[in-house]
Scaffold this motif. Sequence first.
Motif, short mmCIF file in Angstrom:
data_model
loop_
_atom_site.label_atom_id
_atom_site.label_comp_id
_atom_site.label_asym_id
_atom_site.label_seq_id
_atom_site.Cartn_x
_atom_site.Cartn_y
_atom_site.Cartn_z
N VAL A 134 -7.08 3.14 13.95
CA VAL A 134 -7.29 3.03 12.51
C VAL A 134 -7.68 4.39 11.95
CG1 VAL A 134 -7.90 0.60 12.60
CG2 VAL A 134 -9.70 2.31 12.80
N ARG A 135 -7.46 4.56 10.67
CA ARG A 135 -7.74 5.84 10.02
C ARG A 135 -9.23 6.15 10.05
NH1 ARG A 135 -3.70 7.48 6.13
NH2 ARG A 135 -5.21 8.95 5.30
N THR A 136 -9.56 7.38 10.37
CA THR A 136 -10.96 7.80 10.40
C THR A 136 -11.54 7.98 9.01
OG1 THR A 136 -10.21 10.10 10.57
CG2 THR A 136 -10.70 8.96 12.62
N ALA A 192 4.63 19.76 14.65
CA ALA A 192 3.25 20.11 14.98
C ALA A 192 2.28 19.52 13.97
CB ALA A 192 3.10 21.63 15.04
N ARG A 193 2.64 19.55 12.71
CA ARG A 193 1.76 19.02 11.66
C ARG A 193 1.55 17.52 11.81
NH1 ARG A 193 1.70 17.50 6.08
NH2 ARG A 193 3.94 17.07 6.09
N ILE A 194 2.62 16.79 12.13
CA ILE A 194 2.50 15.35 12.28
C ILE A 194 1.65 15.00 13.50
CG2 ILE A 194 3.79 13.23 12.75
CD1 ILE A 194 6.13 14.43 11.17
N LEU A 195 1.88 15.68 14.62
CA LEU A 195 1.11 15.39 15.82
C LEU A 195 -0.38 15.67 15.61
CD1 LEU A 195 2.89 16.48 19.13
CD2 LEU A 195 1.97 14.25 18.53
N LYS A 205 -6.04 13.72 14.77
CA LYS A 205 -7.26 13.91 13.98
C LYS A 205 -7.57 12.75 13.05
CE LYS A 205 -6.89 18.97 14.00
NZ LYS A 205 -6.62 20.19 13.18
N SER A 206 -6.56 11.99 12.64
CA SER A 206 -6.75 11.01 11.58
C SER A 206 -6.94 9.58 12.06
CB SER A 206 -5.55 11.05 10.62
OG SER A 206 -5.43 12.32 10.04
N PRO A 266 -0.07 7.74 1.51
CA PRO A 266 0.61 7.86 2.79
C PRO A 266 0.75 9.32 3.18
CG PRO A 266 2.21 7.48 1.06
CD PRO A 266 0.86 7.42 0.40
N PHE A 267 0.99 9.55 4.45
CA PHE A 267 1.22 10.90 4.94
C PHE A 267 2.61 11.35 4.49
CE2 PHE A 267 2.75 13.89 8.15
CZ PHE A 267 1.69 14.79 8.19
#
Length: 408
Positions: free
Chosen positions: A329-331, A282-285, A290-291, A43-44
């Motif tokens: 969905v996750r890349t 910022a990191r979460i956004l 991107k993901s 998980p993130f």
Amino acid sequence: MEFGTWNDHFSLCAFDRRLGIVFRTLVLICLALVAASAARAEPFETSAPVALLLDASSGMLLLGRNVDRPVEPAAMAKMMTVAVVAEALAKGETSLDTEYPVSEQAWRKGGAPSRSATMFAALKSRIRVADLLRGAMVQAANDACLIMAEGIAGSEDAFVVRMNALAAAIGMTHTHFSNVTGFADPDQHTTARDLAVLVQYLVDHHPQIYAVYGEKEFTWNRIRQLNRNPLLTAVAGTDGGATGASDSAGFGLAASAMRDGRRLVLVVHGLKSVKERADEAARILEWGFKSFEPKEMFAAGETIGEASVFGGTSWTVPLVADGPVRLPVRTDSKDQLQARIVYDGPLPAPVRRGDAVGRLQVLREGIVALEIPVRAGADVPVGGLGKRALDALYEFGVGLVRGRAERS
């Protein structure tokens, strides 16, 4: 009983009361295995005690941490103040050019003497709603919020009644406001999920007002102040939101960003400093943009699953959504999602095409990330006497087996 796979991202389990005890056990084992597989996915990680990232177009939760935990809204409560003003504008109760007086109460409680966020409105002056909105939205000005509340509703208390009514109307089911500023109050609370609802409401229903959140500065009374939202300059596509902080609640932020036609809504709360709030938000956004990528899982009208029918010409009826089902969905193909159709069955015949039957739930890391209604995709008329008798006998037998199992 039906098991299937959606592009290797989903495990779909549809079940109802007609399953016997053995089949129920198999279903539970299946779900346990899928849950264990999801737990193995990385998980993130975030330092935010409360965090939510929502894909606005699908309504799907991309990241959820304590999203229903009660928290203080702090200055993020001003977003509801703005929403009520936007409603008043839409209904013609006021206008952007309407001027309201700066009362001594508003000046002392939220102006320069308060030593809180303020637009430095001058006592006994008159200010247009357009400027008061900029003070409240760009500078998080407490005096601006109080002046608008008094001008529109006659008093802050009367305006707060409107805030709570609107919160209930738009689905903020775990929120209660006590004032227009977000000043700490034991009776004032919200959740990350509710704050996300509020952000999306402003984006969808009052886009012209919401756009003011994207202005990077505002000058009033010859005092220039910068927008308090750090994401406006840190993350491309950020177009609005509000910050909030208090000694008891920590540092929070609710914001939205749009990039390549995709809108994400972010809420974080309980962080330890202004810097940690800015960095983590910022990191979460950036991770969200991107993901994930949108994928169509089911076309419009495509069968998602089946529901059992009692006393009909058919044992089952196909289930469909109101339109195409598109999910992010996750890349990196690490996304492990569970999906299930939840309904109270078997459905008594007759069943008509378009009848609301149940819900499709998609779970990410054990949390319901998306829930959409499903409907009958075909008509199932009442069956003949023999078919109904057979169904009744089957249900009677299943009930006996279940009753004995529950007593043992």
